[in-house]
Design an enzyme around this catalytic site. Structure first.
Site, PDB file in Angstrom:
ATOM      1  CG  ASP A  12      68.767 -35.673  -1.862  1.00 13.73           C
ATOM      2  OD1 ASP A  12      67.897 -36.343  -2.454  1.00 13.73           O
ATOM      3  OD2 ASP A  12      68.491 -34.815  -0.994  1.00 13.73           O
ATOM      4  CG  ASP A  54      72.487 -37.235   0.913  1.00 14.92           C
ATOM      5  OD1 ASP A  54      72.972 -36.641  -0.055  1.00 14.92           O
ATOM      6  OD2 ASP A  54      71.817 -36.687   1.811  1.00 14.92           O
ATOM      7  CD  GLN A  96      68.079 -32.053  -2.680  1.00 11.92           C
ATOM      8  OE1 GLN A  96      66.924 -32.042  -2.312  1.00 11.92           O
ATOM      9  NE2 GLN A  96      69.085 -32.273  -1.857  1.00 11.92           N
ATOM     10  CG  ASP A 133      70.854 -36.281   5.197  1.00 11.34           C
ATOM     11  OD1 ASP A 133      71.214 -35.589   4.214  1.00 11.34           O
ATOM     12  OD2 ASP A 133      69.654 -36.437   5.498  1.00 11.34           O
ATOM     13  CE1 TYR A 230      72.689 -23.343   1.455  1.00 12.25           C
ATOM     14  CE2 TYR A 230      70.770 -24.455   0.574  1.00 12.25           C
ATOM     15  CZ  TYR A 230      71.796 -24.391   1.476  1.00 12.25           C
ATOM     16  OH  TYR A 230      71.955 -25.395   2.381  1.00 12.25           O
ATOM     17  CE  LYS A 233      74.875 -25.581   4.975  1.00 15.83           C
ATOM     18  NZ  LYS A 233      74.789 -24.410   4.097  1.00 15.83           N
ATOM     19  CG  ASP A 235      73.506 -33.870   2.913  1.00 22.14           C
ATOM     20  OD1 ASP A 235      73.679 -33.053   3.826  1.00 22.14           O
ATOM     21  OD2 ASP A 235      72.450 -33.954   2.282  1.00 22.14           O
ATOM     22  CG  ASP A 289      63.649 -31.487   7.370  1.00 21.64           C
ATOM     23  OD1 ASP A 289      62.673 -32.184   7.711  1.00 21.64           O
ATOM     24  OD2 ASP A 289      63.658 -30.790   6.330  1.00 21.64           O
ATOM     25  CE1 TYR A 355      63.353 -22.240   0.432  1.00 23.02           C
ATOM     26  CE2 TYR A 355      64.123 -22.142   2.691  1.00 23.02           C
ATOM     27  CZ  TYR A 355      63.488 -22.807   1.668  1.00 23.02           C
ATOM     28  OH  TYR A 355      62.990 -24.050   1.882  1.00 23.02           O
TER      29      TYR A 355
HETATM   30  P1  13P Z   1      59.902 -26.442   0.173  1.00 25.15           P
HETATM   31  O1  13P Z   1      59.989 -24.940   0.035  1.00 25.15           O
HETATM   32  O2  13P Z   1      59.713 -27.163  -1.111  1.00 25.15           O
HETATM   33  O3  13P Z   1      58.941 -26.861   1.245  1.00 25.15           O
HETATM   34  O4  13P Z   1      61.368 -26.917   0.632  1.00 25.15           O
HETATM   35  C1  13P Z   1      61.806 -26.688   1.898  1.00 25.15           C
HETATM   36  C2  13P Z   1      63.026 -27.461   2.044  1.00 25.15           C
HETATM   37  O5  13P Z   1      62.995 -28.558   2.530  1.00 25.15           O
HETATM   38  C3  13P Z   1      64.257 -26.842   1.515  1.00 25.15           C
HETATM   39  O6  13P Z   1      65.140 -27.749   0.961  1.00 25.15           O
HETATM   40  P1  13P Z   2      69.119 -32.216   1.983  1.00 20.25           P
HETATM   41  O1  13P Z   2      70.295 -31.326   1.630  1.00 20.25           O
HETATM   42  O2  13P Z   2      69.504 -33.405   2.775  1.00 20.25           O
HETATM   43  O3  13P Z   2      68.317 -32.564   0.776  1.00 20.25           O
HETATM   44  O4  13P Z   2      68.187 -31.394   2.974  1.00 20.25           O
HETATM   45  C1  13P Z   2      67.669 -30.183   2.552  1.00 20.25           C
HETATM   46  C2  13P Z   2      66.795 -29.498   3.522  1.00 20.25           C
HETATM   47  O5  13P Z   2      66.432 -28.381   3.262  1.00 20.25           O
HETATM   48  C3  13P Z   2      66.378 -30.127   4.770  1.00 20.25           C
HETATM   49  O6  13P Z   2      65.496 -29.307   5.505  1.00 20.25           O
HETATM   50 MG    MG Z   3      67.014 -33.848   0.015  1.00 18.77          MG
HETATM   51 MG    MG Z   4      70.659 -35.036   2.286  1.00 17.85          MG
END
Ligand code: 13P
Ligand code: 13P
Ligand code: MG
Ligand code: MG
Length: 373
Positions: A12, A54, A96, A133, A230, A233, A235, A289, A355
């Site tokens: 990713d 990804d 990332q 993913d 952390y 993940k 994927d 997500d 987090y």
């Molecule tokens: P943000 O704290 O940048 O909104 O990220 C949330 C998130 O998607 C964690 O990967």
């Molecule tokens: P990814 O690991 O696919 O970037 O997703 C991170 C995330 O925090 C989704 O909410």
């Molecule tokens: Mg991502």
């Molecule tokens: Mg991903």
């Protein structure tokens, strides 16, 4: 006979609309870069896909697993996409998964996920590559057990003499970086004992027991163990060889019919159902997500090349109305899981969270906690 290697390397390196999907320019760049590598003779054929945010590079060649030139090609592709496209366009999470600065011979341990399988081609060699993913490598534990060890999933284990001797599972302890080989069916309780903890133990390879024929390979990195904190993940990806003495394509796919709960989803911190989708129509993530998604790409391997339905374009194996059943079930499970909010097991255990506010809450309340007799 010269052996063929399939390398699937994914990362990713940025996405549009949050963690939704990559920009088209990123995919075009990867295709161009791999076309040049094919032209130069480094790889024999390739396919570029995405699942959610990804990007995956599927490459065939004769250079074996862990080849520095192949790994460098993948690393350079992801690095150049980050520098030339993701960062200038301010895409979300640009770069990332590139956790290290300089390439040092192998992308393992640097962030991208890798699954590789080297083998002598059979008379006909159908393969399926799965990519997911919003989840982790241990997400393959349950389907891999069903495919290679559960006769209620794979009829061939009972009725095909060439599968009847069982399979050897190589299981990785992701934290310690160690592997152990166990044989099904004789050691299936020990195998399941390990696979039941998918955040710690994941299947890295599967071999056919009677001749050690390589049958499957999965990516097994854990970004958080590499980074020491952390970072999302992993994927994961999975290569499975099929048919003629191995589970049939239909047996392999059947393991995904009932969406099982996997860790990942929103903020990498929730359990959600793994939804099988068409890679042409729905390789995207939306609801919270997610839910976590898996695509299945089918090819024949012939003289070191990917043979799809049109050039290297693979068969889209979850593009069948049958899978609407699984998708509807996954949607229902997803909504149901969300009714539990941030209460475990909907939310992951504290050590698995991206987090957490828990230490702050505990510090704030410390003086207010009263001892009970
Ligand atoms: P943000 O704290 O940048 O909104 O990220 C949330 C998130 O998607 C964690 O990967
Ligand atoms: P990814 O690991 O696919 O970037 O997703 C991170 C995330 O925090 C989704 O909410
Ligand atoms: Mg991502
Ligand atoms: Mg991903």
């Amino acid at each position: 006979m010269v052996k063929t290697t399939i390398s699937v390397i994914k990362a990713d390196v940025g996405s549009v609309a949050g963690h939704h999907r990559p920009h088209k320019k990123m995919l075009d760049y990867a295709k161009q870069k791999l076309a040049e590598a094919k032209e130069s003779g480094l790889i024999k054929s390739f396919y570029v896909y995405h699942v959610g945010d990804d990007i995956g590079l599927v490459m065939t060649h004769h250079k074996g697993e862990n080849n520095p030139e192949i790994h460098k090609l993948a690393w350079d592709t992801f690095k150049e996409i980050t520098d030339k496209i993701s960062k200038p366009l301010k895409l979300y999470g640009a770069g990332q998964d590139l956790l290290k600065e300089a390439f040092s011979g192998n992308v393992k341990g640097m962030g991208p996920g890798v699954a590789e399988l080297e083998f002598e081609e059979r008379k006909s060699d159908p393969i399926v590559v799965f990519a997911a993913d919003k989840t982790e490598p241990g997400a393959w534990n349950l389907p891999l057990y069903k495919i290679f060890a559960d006769p209620f999933n794979t009829a061939g284990l009972i009725i095909d003499p060439s599968l009847h001797d069982g399979f050897i599972f190589e299981v990785m302890d992701l934290k310690e970086g160690k592997v152990v080989r166990l044989k099904a069916p004789e050691e299936s309780y020990d195998i399941l004992g390990l696979l039941g903890t998918p955040g710690r133990y994941a299947v890295s390879k599967v071999f056919r027991a009677r001749d050690m024929l390589p049958a499957a390979a999965a990516s097994t990195s854990r970004l958080s163990f590499i980074a020491g904190k952390y970072v999302g993940k992993d994927d994961p990806v999975l290569i499975v060889r099929t048919q003629h003495g191995l589970p049939a394509v239909g047996e392999v796919l059947a393991a995904f019919a009932v969406p099982h709960l996997v860790a990942g989803w929103m903020r990498g911190s929730h359990n959600g159902p793994l939804m099988p989708v068409s890679f042409r129509k729905h390789p995207i993530v939306t609801y919270f997500d997610g839910p976590p998604r898996v695509i299945a790409m089918g090819w024949q391997i012939s003289n070191g090349e990917l043979i799809g339905v049109d050039g290297t374009e693979p068969a889209d194996l979850f593009d069948d109305p049958f899978w609407d059943y699984s998708r509807n079930l996954a949607s229902q499970i997803a909504v149901y899981m969300r009714t539990m909010g941030e209460i475990m097991p909907a939310r992951l255990e504290p050590a698995e969270l991206e987090y957490t506010t828990l230490p702050k809450i505990l510090a704030k309340l410390e003086s207010r906690f009263k001892k009970v007799d």
